[in-house]
Structures are given as structure tokens and as C-alpha cells.
Design a protein around this motif. Structure first.
Motif, PDB file in Angstrom:
ATOM      1  N   ASN A   1      -4.011   3.537  39.444  1.00 33.36           N
ATOM      2  CA  ASN A   1      -3.703   4.772  39.285  1.00 33.36           C
ATOM      3  C   ASN A   1      -4.980   5.874  39.361  1.00 33.36           C
ATOM      4  O   ASN A   1      -4.951   6.824  40.131  1.00 33.36           O
ATOM      5  N   ILE A   2      -5.847   5.378  38.374  1.00 33.06           N
ATOM      6  CA  ILE A   2      -7.172   6.331  38.198  1.00 33.06           C
ATOM      7  C   ILE A   2      -7.818   6.066  39.567  1.00 33.06           C
ATOM      8  O   ILE A   2      -8.414   7.091  40.150  1.00 33.06           O
TER       9      ILE A   2
ATOM     10  N   ILE B   1       0.981  10.634  40.819  1.00 36.10           N
ATOM     11  CA  ILE B   1       0.122   9.740  39.867  1.00 36.10           C
ATOM     12  C   ILE B   1      -0.620  10.448  38.811  1.00 36.10           C
ATOM     13  O   ILE B   1      -0.587   9.729  37.513  1.00 36.10           O
ATOM     14  N   TYR B   2      -0.895  11.755  38.942  1.00 42.19           N
ATOM     15  CA  TYR B   2      -1.551  12.320  37.761  1.00 42.19           C
ATOM     16  C   TYR B   2      -0.729  12.599  36.628  1.00 42.19           C
ATOM     17  O   TYR B   2      -0.816  12.404  35.577  1.00 42.19           O
TER      18      TYR B   2
ATOM     19  N   ASP C   1      -2.043  15.146  48.374  1.00 45.96           N
ATOM     20  CA  ASP C   1      -1.522  15.930  47.406  1.00 45.96           C
ATOM     21  C   ASP C   1      -0.388  15.715  46.541  1.00 45.96           C
ATOM     22  O   ASP C   1      -0.399  15.631  45.494  1.00 45.96           O
TER      23      ASP C   1
ATOM     24  N   TRP D   1      -6.228   8.211  42.228  1.00 46.97           N
ATOM     25  CA  TRP D   1      -6.391   9.444  41.838  1.00 46.97           C
ATOM     26  C   TRP D   1      -8.027  10.003  42.279  1.00 46.97           C
ATOM     27  O   TRP D   1      -8.322  11.083  42.921  1.00 46.97           O
TER      28      TRP D   1
ATOM     29  N   CYS E   1      -8.614  10.292  45.981  1.00 45.25           N
ATOM     30  CA  CYS E   1      -8.090  11.305  46.508  1.00 45.25           C
ATOM     31  C   CYS E   1      -9.036  12.618  46.269  1.00 45.25           C
ATOM     32  O   CYS E   1      -9.339  13.522  47.338  1.00 45.25           O
ATOM     33  N   GLU E   2      -9.578  12.628  45.157  1.00 39.36           N
ATOM     34  CA  GLU E   2     -10.572  13.733  44.750  1.00 39.36           C
ATOM     35  C   GLU E   2     -11.756  13.562  45.628  1.00 39.36           C
ATOM     36  O   GLU E   2     -12.311  14.674  46.211  1.00 39.36           O
TER      37      GLU E   2
ATOM     38  N   GLN F   1      -0.787  12.202  44.912  1.00 38.09           N
ATOM     39  CA  GLN F   1      -1.946  12.460  43.807  1.00 38.09           C
ATOM     40  C   GLN F   1      -1.355  13.197  42.745  1.00 38.09           C
ATOM     41  O   GLN F   1      -1.586  12.762  41.717  1.00 38.09           O
ATOM     42  N   ASN F   2      -0.520  14.176  42.933  1.00 39.99           N
ATOM     43  CA  ASN F   2      -0.058  14.946  41.655  1.00 39.99           C
ATOM     44  C   ASN F   2       0.827  14.076  41.085  1.00 39.99           C
ATOM     45  O   ASN F   2       1.221  14.104  39.703  1.00 39.99           O
TER      46      ASN F   2
END
Length: 195
Positions: free
Chosen positions: A86-87, A154-155, A148, A90, A93-94, A151-152
């Protein structure tokens, strides 16, 4: 998310990973060496966040993720729970959103999709079918925002689930313990020796 059940069913590499994670987490919990020079900080001190720094992580999930020590501690925690994908997704994606070259967007997007979305991907994230479908369609014309939605999601999953467990974990609790003043420790030991 990949889960391992019971030690007897864990493959040897899973057990070895868990042992390695325990070792890496221990660096955060190391106490400063009393014999070291008080004017100089040791390497372990530089790797360990200050109490004030660690306490800020509980204010918001963003404060945790934007702090290098917080991110490292959270990543180690997720690895100990076998949910580091997960991280890692993320963060990928960043990194992807910071891609300057439009020529690289397509290949980076394809790599992220193969690593985190395809069936049996090495680091497959737990995402709903609709989000997976939208993300796959976005790859037809890759843009900086094509991940996006995923990613949102998962965030939000990490913020609502993993973050609260992290704040309750023994690792985080140890980082946020207030250190006892050495003069109080000395006073207590001298009182014990007089009784």
C-alpha cells in the motif's frame, strides 16, 4: 493484501523477512549510549526521531507521511503486517506525478500497473473492481493524474485502517514515551541504596 497465517504455515523467506523487520524497527527504539559525549549525537540518535517529532505524527496522517522518520517507521510497521504494498504504491504514484518527461509517462504508468494492479502482480494492492477498471482505461492515454483515484483509495485505506493500528503499536508507543530525566533516575537509585 497478502496475509500469512500462523508460523507453521509461513514460508522460510516470510519468517526471515519478519526477523529482518524486527531488527530494522529496533533502530528506532535504541536508547542513546550513556557513555557517548553529550555534546555529540550518535548515528542512532540521528536515525531516531525526537519525542516532539513523533508526537506530531498522531495529529494527522499527512504529518506522518511527510516526515522522513515517520514515513520510515510507518513503512516498517506495514512490512511487519505484510501490507507494505500500500505505501509502496502510494509512493510510486507520488514519484509518477513528478515525472517531467511526457515520453516517460507511458512506460512508468505501465510499470506501476504491472507491479500493483495486474492479477498476481508482485505487489498487488487491494482495490475494488471499478477503480481497477477506471485505472486500466486511464492507461490508454497516460497523464499525471491517471492513478489519482486508486492512490486516493489506498491513502484512505491506510489512513482509516493501518494508521490507527500504527498509533496503537508498541513501536509507536515506545517512540512517544517521555524519557525520564537522568537526575530522577540517579535520585531513585540512591534512595534504593539507602533503604
Amino acid at each position: 493484501m497478502k496475509m500469512c497465517r500462523g508460523l507453521e504455515s509461513l514460508p522460510n523467506n516470510c519468517i526471515e523477512r519478519a526477523k529482518g523487520l524486527k531488527t530494522r524497527l529496533s533502530i528506532f527504539l535504541q536508547k542513546p549510549d550513556a557513555s557517548s559525549n553529550p555534546g555529540h549525537s550518535s548515528k542512532a540518535d540521528k536515525l531516531r526521531p525526537s519525542l516532539q517529532e513523533a508526537l506530531k505524527w498522531r495529529e494527522t496522517f499527512d504529518k506522518l507521511l511527510t516526515n522522513k522518520h515517520g514515513l520510515a517507521a510507518f513503512r516498517a510497521f506495514l512490512k511487519s503486517e505484510f501490507s507494505e504494498e500500500n505505501i509502496e504504491f502510494w509512493l510510486a504514484c507520488e514519484d509518477y506525478k513528478n515525472t517531467k518527461s511526457s515520453a516517460k509517462l507511458s512506460s512508468k504508468a505501465k510499470n506501476i500497473y504491472e507491479e500493483y494492479f495486474e492479477n498476481d502482480a508482485p505487489k498487488e494492492v487491494n482495490i475494488d473492481h471499478e477503480t481497477r477498471k477506471i485505472t486500466k482505461n486511464n492507461l490508454l492515454h497516460p497523464s499525471l493524474s491517471c492513478f489519482d483515484l486508486a492512490q486516493n483509495k489506498i491513502y484512505t485505506l491506510m489512513e482509516k485502517d493501518s494508521y490507527s493500528r500504527f498509533l496503537k503499536s508498541s513501536t509507536y508507543q515506545e517512540l512517544t514515551k517521555k524519557p525520564m530525566c537522568s537526575c530522577i533516575q540517579q535520585q531513585n537509585s540512591s534512595q534504593k541504596s539507602h533503604t
